[in-house]
Motif scaffolding. Structure first.
Motif, PDB file in Angstrom:
ATOM      1  N   ASN A  12      -0.613   7.611 -15.602  1.00 11.58           N
ATOM      2  CA  ASN A  12       0.463   8.548 -15.226  1.00 11.58           C
ATOM      3  C   ASN A  12       0.569   8.682 -13.707  1.00 11.58           C
ATOM      4  O   ASN A  12       1.660   8.830 -13.159  1.00 11.58           O
ATOM      5  N   PHE A  13      -0.576   8.613 -13.038  1.00 10.94           N
ATOM      6  CA  PHE A  13      -0.583   8.697 -11.576  1.00 10.94           C
ATOM      7  C   PHE A  13       0.073   7.457 -10.970  1.00 10.94           C
ATOM      8  O   PHE A  13       0.905   7.544 -10.061  1.00 10.94           O
ATOM      9  N   ALA A  14      -0.307   6.275 -11.493  1.00 10.01           N
ATOM     10  CA  ALA A  14       0.299   5.037 -10.998  1.00 10.01           C
ATOM     11  C   ALA A  14       1.803   5.038 -11.229  1.00 10.01           C
ATOM     12  O   ALA A  14       2.584   4.609 -10.372  1.00 10.01           O
ATOM     13  N   ALA A  15       2.223   5.555 -12.393  1.00  7.74           N
ATOM     14  CA  ALA A  15       3.654   5.618 -12.705  1.00  7.74           C
ATOM     15  C   ALA A  15       4.375   6.603 -11.792  1.00  7.74           C
ATOM     16  O   ALA A  15       5.517   6.359 -11.361  1.00  7.74           O
ATOM     17  N   GLU A  75       8.239   7.513  -7.193  1.00  2.41           N
ATOM     18  CA  GLU A  75       8.526   8.058  -5.865  1.00  2.41           C
ATOM     19  C   GLU A  75       8.595   6.961  -4.799  1.00  2.41           C
ATOM     20  O   GLU A  75       8.605   7.256  -3.604  1.00  2.41           O
ATOM     21  N   ASN A  76       8.624   5.686  -5.234  1.00  2.00           N
ATOM     22  CA  ASN A  76       8.676   4.543  -4.309  1.00  2.00           C
ATOM     23  C   ASN A  76       7.497   4.514  -3.347  1.00  2.00           C
ATOM     24  O   ASN A  76       7.620   4.144  -2.177  1.00  2.00           O
ATOM     25  N   ILE A  77       6.345   4.922  -3.867  1.00  2.00           N
ATOM     26  CA  ILE A  77       5.092   4.856  -3.109  1.00  2.00           C
ATOM     27  C   ILE A  77       4.270   3.719  -3.704  1.00  2.00           C
ATOM     28  O   ILE A  77       4.066   3.654  -4.914  1.00  2.00           O
ATOM     29  N   ILE A 133      -1.930   1.181  -4.796  1.00  2.00           N
ATOM     30  CA  ILE A 133      -2.824   0.064  -4.499  1.00  2.00           C
ATOM     31  C   ILE A 133      -3.793  -0.092  -5.668  1.00  2.00           C
ATOM     32  O   ILE A 133      -4.927   0.406  -5.661  1.00  2.00           O
ATOM     33  N   GLY A 134      -3.275  -0.766  -6.675  1.00  2.00           N
ATOM     34  CA  GLY A 134      -4.011  -0.961  -7.909  1.00  2.00           C
ATOM     35  C   GLY A 134      -3.124  -1.672  -8.906  1.00  2.00           C
ATOM     36  O   GLY A 134      -1.997  -2.064  -8.587  1.00  2.00           O
ATOM     37  N   PRO A 135      -3.567  -1.835 -10.150  1.00  3.83           N
ATOM     38  CA  PRO A 135      -2.785  -2.541 -11.167  1.00  3.83           C
ATOM     39  C   PRO A 135      -1.608  -1.714 -11.663  1.00  3.83           C
ATOM     40  O   PRO A 135      -1.420  -0.554 -11.267  1.00  3.83           O
ATOM     41  N   SER A 136      -0.833  -2.303 -12.551  1.00  2.00           N
ATOM     42  CA  SER A 136       0.346  -1.626 -13.104  1.00  2.00           C
ATOM     43  C   SER A 136      -0.067  -0.498 -14.039  1.00  2.00           C
ATOM     44  O   SER A 136      -1.174  -0.513 -14.593  1.00  2.00           O
ATOM     45  N   PRO A 137       0.805   0.487 -14.219  1.00  2.00           N
ATOM     46  CA  PRO A 137       0.504   1.565 -15.167  1.00  2.00           C
ATOM     47  C   PRO A 137       0.193   1.047 -16.568  1.00  2.00           C
ATOM     48  O   PRO A 137      -0.692   1.575 -17.248  1.00  2.00           O
TER      49      PRO A 137
END
Length: 656
Positions: free
Chosen positions: A92-95, A100-102, A105-109
């Motif tokens: 949810n954080f990655a998503a 927010e177009n941020i 730095i990690g894999p996809s949600p």
């Protein structure tokens, strides 16, 4: 290519400092976030700027997605590095970052979500042909089905939380009659740690090696592995010492495990840094354990033997660059070992400890590295994980690395805190570890609770402590040894309390550095000196002892080559014993949240019976009765924050 210029690190402590270092080297600006407990922490000072995110509790600060996103917007950060722990494996954080177009730095949600659930991850790995441990990972979570599955795969079995990691929500069950209790305890711990009580069941692989493969993938379909790490030295299913490469893995086996790890990453279209963990059985078979979709705590040992900066790789992959090398360009050189420095007491079931780090000095020297976020006066609180630093050494051979790491730990100064530093040294010195034969049973086999004894001060350590208290008393009284006249010198009594043992001395000052010391009917002639930076030296009976020391509120903290201990001078004390010693009062062993009170007034309890469960430093701790008796009164209730030594309940001894 995705462009970003300012990176917010959604983490704290040593990993935040580690990421900041590489980000600055690459020319990025950095933003630290901090809770109320971390306002003056080193990671805050090292970043380009910092943003406050709330109260000390992680649930109110580092784990609040909206707050972290708002901090990025406020600071103008256009990328977020999650480190490890906290939100690093939160889909949810990655998503939310994507929304927010941020740049996350990690894999996809989707990859995080898939591999973050052990049950779904295992199902996908079976489909991909990756070897897996027999077990149960179904959606039906009833006790009845777990019991049926355990009977089918046969005991011993391992109960695991489907979400999260770090040994939380994990129980080894050897007998059928203990399974229901283990399921209940695992669900509770998993719910509190990860917000999910889903469990899986696996056949327990007895005394395996814990081997993990570091993989890296870019967004162009390229996947490589960077060899393995051996993480077999564990307590409470949490890693303590890691090394690369593994002494048990041949080049052929490395190729097989590496290929399986790469296949696992390709099966879920992975990108970024990841770790595929395996159990290596004694017969050479290996089984998929889980995949961590983030940078690992132990990544420095891989950096040491490959020469690559894995954080730099993360940032380049996040910019959609291709991996800098192909598989055939990755070569392993030498050997590296990492030891995790925890604020915990190995001699009290590895109980996490809080306190103030009075004096901190990281070891220095060729091929030595310490990752930390510490400084003098640093407060270790109950709100976060007990790991405070990582000490790493590299050598041309495994033995070179082992000796260098022992030396580095011996020269690490961590006065004021109770840590596992000496325990780590003892593990590294053990002949089983030196032979490269350690499995996950190492600590339970060679350092079991019943024989694990705290190193005691030597007679010279005690003499040095007495001299330091004597010297401190002189300075407090405004006395000086300059121009000392020995004709006026008198014997001064010094009574110390060290680990609840009374030690008596008499000391006479002869000149500026010379002392006479009486202890246990013996008289010693000694040369004693101290320096302003906390070094002390005692030359006595032809032997010189050097140590590091610090005083805080009258308590001496002393670190000698033999051990680390604290002492209090009680020369002028009344001698009254502490009220309540040996009675039926149950006190909180540390700050934390009381999860469950399992006793009530009038209830009969037996020695060793669990009467309460305390949550502290992300772990659940069972608190047991020390006597047989009847519960007299309850002083705390569930979900209440309690301080160290706070009264929880009183038990009237059966003798009364």
């Amino acid at each position: 290519m995705v462009a970003f210029s300012k990176i917010l690190i959604a983490n704290r402590g040593e990993i935040a400092c580690r990421i900041i270092r590489t980000a600055h080297d690459m020319g990025f600006e950095t933003v630290a976030v901090f809770s109320d407990a971390d306002r003056d922490a080193p990671h805050v000072q090292q970043a380009s700027e910092a943003v406050a995110i709330g109260p000390a509790a992680a649930s109110d600060s580092y784990l609040k997605i909206d707050t972290i996103i708002a901090a990025a917007k406020t600071s103008g950060a256009d990328a977020i590095h999650p480190g490890y722990g906290f939100l690093s494996e939160n889909a949810n954080f990655a998503a939310a970052c994507q929304k927010e177009n941020i740049t996350f730095i990690g894999p996809s949600p989707s990859a995080i979500s898939l591999m973050g659930n052990k049950a779904e991850a295992k199902r996908r790995m079976i489909e991909a042909g990756v070897p897996c441990v027999p077990g149960y990972e179904g959606e039906d979570q009833s006790d009845a089905l777990f019991i049926q599955a355990a009977d089918a795969i046969e005991y011993p079995v391992m109960v695991k939380a489907a979400a999260g990691g770090g040994g939380r929500g994990m129980r080894l069950v050897n007998k059928a009659e203990k399974l229901e209790k283990a399921l209940s305890a695992a669900r509770s711990e998993a719910q509190n740690a990860f917000g999910s009580d889903e469990l899986i069941l696996e056949k327990a692989v007895i005394e395996p090696r814990h081997i993990e493969i570091q993989i890296f993938a870019d967004m162009h379909g390229n996947v490589v592995h960077l060899g393995e790490r051996d993480c077999s030295i564990q307590r409470r299913h949490q890693k303590v010492i890691e090394e690369a490469p593994s002494p048990a893995v041949s080049a052929s086996l490395r190729s097989q495990m590496g290929a399986a790890a790469v296949a696992a990453a390709k099966a879920i279209q992975y990108s970024g840094a990841g770790t595929v963990e395996f159990l290596l059985s004694q017969d050479g078979s290996f089984y998929f354990l889980e995949m961590n979709t983030r940078l690992q705590v132990e990544h420095p040992v891989t950096e040491c033997i490959t020469g690559f900066d894995l954080v730099e790789w993360q940032l380049r992959v996040a910019r959609q660059e291709k991996l800098p090398v192909d598989q055939n360009e990755i070569h392993l050189s030498g050997h590296a070992i990492e030891a995790r420095l925890y604020a915990e007491d190995p001699y009290k079931s590895f109980l996490p400890k809080v306190g103030t780090l009075l004096k901190w000095e990281a070891a220095s020297g060729p091929d030595r590295r310490t990752d930390h976020g510490l400084k003098n006066g640093y407060e270790v609180t109950p709100h976060y994980d007990a790991m405070i630093a990582k000490v790493i050494a590299w050598g041309q051979t495994r033995e070179d690395a082992r000796q260098k790491l022992i030396h580095a730990l011996q020269n690490t100064v961590d006065l004021g805190l109770v840590t596992n530093r000496q325990f780590l040294i003892n593990c590294l010195k053990h002949e089983n570890f030196a032979a490269g034969a350690a499995t996950t049973a190492f600590i339970d086999t060679y350092f079991p609770k019943k024989v694990l004894k705290r190193p005691e001060p030597t007679s010279r350590d005690l003499l040095l402590a007495a001299c330091l208290h004597f010297d401190c008393r002189k300075h407090q009284q405004g006395l000086s040894t300059d121009g000392w006249d020995s004709s006026d010198a008198l014997w001064a009594p010094v009574r110390l309390n060290i680990a609840d043992k009374i030690q008596d001395f008499e000391i006479k000052q002869i000149d500026e550095c010379a002392l006479l010391i009486k202890s246990e009917n013996q008289e010693y002639s000694a040369q004693f000196s101290t320096s302003a930076d906390g070094h002390a030296t005692l030359a006595c009976e032809g032997h010189q002892t050097s140590a590091r020391f610090a005083f805080s509120q009258g308590t001496l903290f002393l670190q000698t080559p033999n051990c680390q201990f604290s002492s209090n001078e009680i020369t002028l004390a009344t001698g009254e014993s502490e009220a309540g010693a040996g009675d039926g009062r149950i006190l909180a062993p540390m700050n934390g949240r009381l999860l469950h009170m399992l006793a009530e007034p009038g209830q009969s309890v037996t020695k060793g019976q669990t009467v309460a469960i305390l949550e502290a430093m992300k772990m659940e701790h069972e608190i047991t009765s020390k006597i047989d008796g009847t519960v007299k009164s309850i002083a705390a209730k569930a979900d209440e924050q309690v301080a160290t030594r706070a009264l929880l309940l009183e038990i009237e001894p059966v003798e009364a």
